[in-house]
Design a protein around this motif. Structure first.
Motif: not given
Length: 229
Positions: A100-101, A123-126, A151, A153, A178, A194, A198
């Motif tokens: 994770g970030a 990271p595996n997220d934002s 998702w 990456y 972001r 993506k 959102d």
């Protein structure tokens, strides 16, 4: 003569990381199977690697794979947490992937003088926390990738530098942090998907004063920047 051990395959996100590394000395933090360092050495992208792994199972696997590849003299496998096992100035760059970030940002904040001047992060997220850390810590965002998978990456290449990061020039900061300044300028179909996802997710949650409202406005601003497809 022993059998030649096949060069390990990497998934697309780690291939993207691999392609952003070319230095003399590199550290892979949380390496797991050590496939990335083995590829880096075999392709001549680095001369020496340090692998850091905290957990006993992945640590043993990394050591097994390095020994099997007969690269013990080129890849040093160390037990430890984050950048702790490194000596200040020991490596020119480091990669941290598959976490994770927030976890990656914590590793970098605790790293102090052990954080090298070049970083490749996946990271595996934002990645917003990593872009924010980079701006605070004096690292410029040199390149970004968005890799399709379970998702999208993100992959970030950072380099220590002075002054404001030119990557963010003439872009709304909230959208650039972001979604990525380089990615916004490239405007790929994957990024559009993506951002639109959102918008769809946040629209029913948005209301004045809510975090979802701010995030929705940021996503809409990013779509406006990208313009018509």
């Amino acid at each position: 003569m022993g059998r030649t051990v096949p060069t390990p395959a990497l998934d697309p996100r780690l291939e993207a990381v691999l392609n952003l590394i070319r230095v003399e000395t590199h550290a892979d933090i949380g390496s797991d199977h050590a496939h990335l360092p083995i590829r880096l050495i075999r392709e001549g992208r680095v001369r020496h690697c340090v692998v850091v792994e905290l957990h006993p199972g992945p640590l043993a696997l990394a050591r097994h794979n390095v020994n099997r590849a007969r690269l013990e003299d080129r890849i040093d496998v160390r037990e430890g947490d984050g950048l702790g096992p490194l000596h200040p100035g020991e490596v020119e760059s480091a990669s941290v992937t598959g976490m994770g970030a927030g976890t990656i940002a914590g590793i970098l904040r605790r790293g102090g003088g052990r954080v090298p001047p070049a970083l490749v992060l996946q990271p595996n997220d934002s990645p917003l926390p990593l872009r924010s850390w980079a701006r605070e810590a004096g690292y410029h965002l040199r390149a970004e990738r968005l890799i399709p998978g379970y998702w999208p990456y993100p992959v970030l290449q950072l380099e220590s530098s002075h002054g404001p990061d030119p990557a963010y020039a003439n872009l709304p900061l909230s959208a650039a942090l972001r979604y990525g300044p380089h990615l916004l300028r490239e405007g790929s179909a994957l990024l559009r998907q993506k951002i639109w996802a959102d918008v769809v997710r946040l629209t029913p949650l948005a209301a004045p004063g809510r975090t979802a409202q701010t995030e929705l406005e940021t996503a809409q601003e990013a779509l406006t920047l990208l313009g018509a497809p």
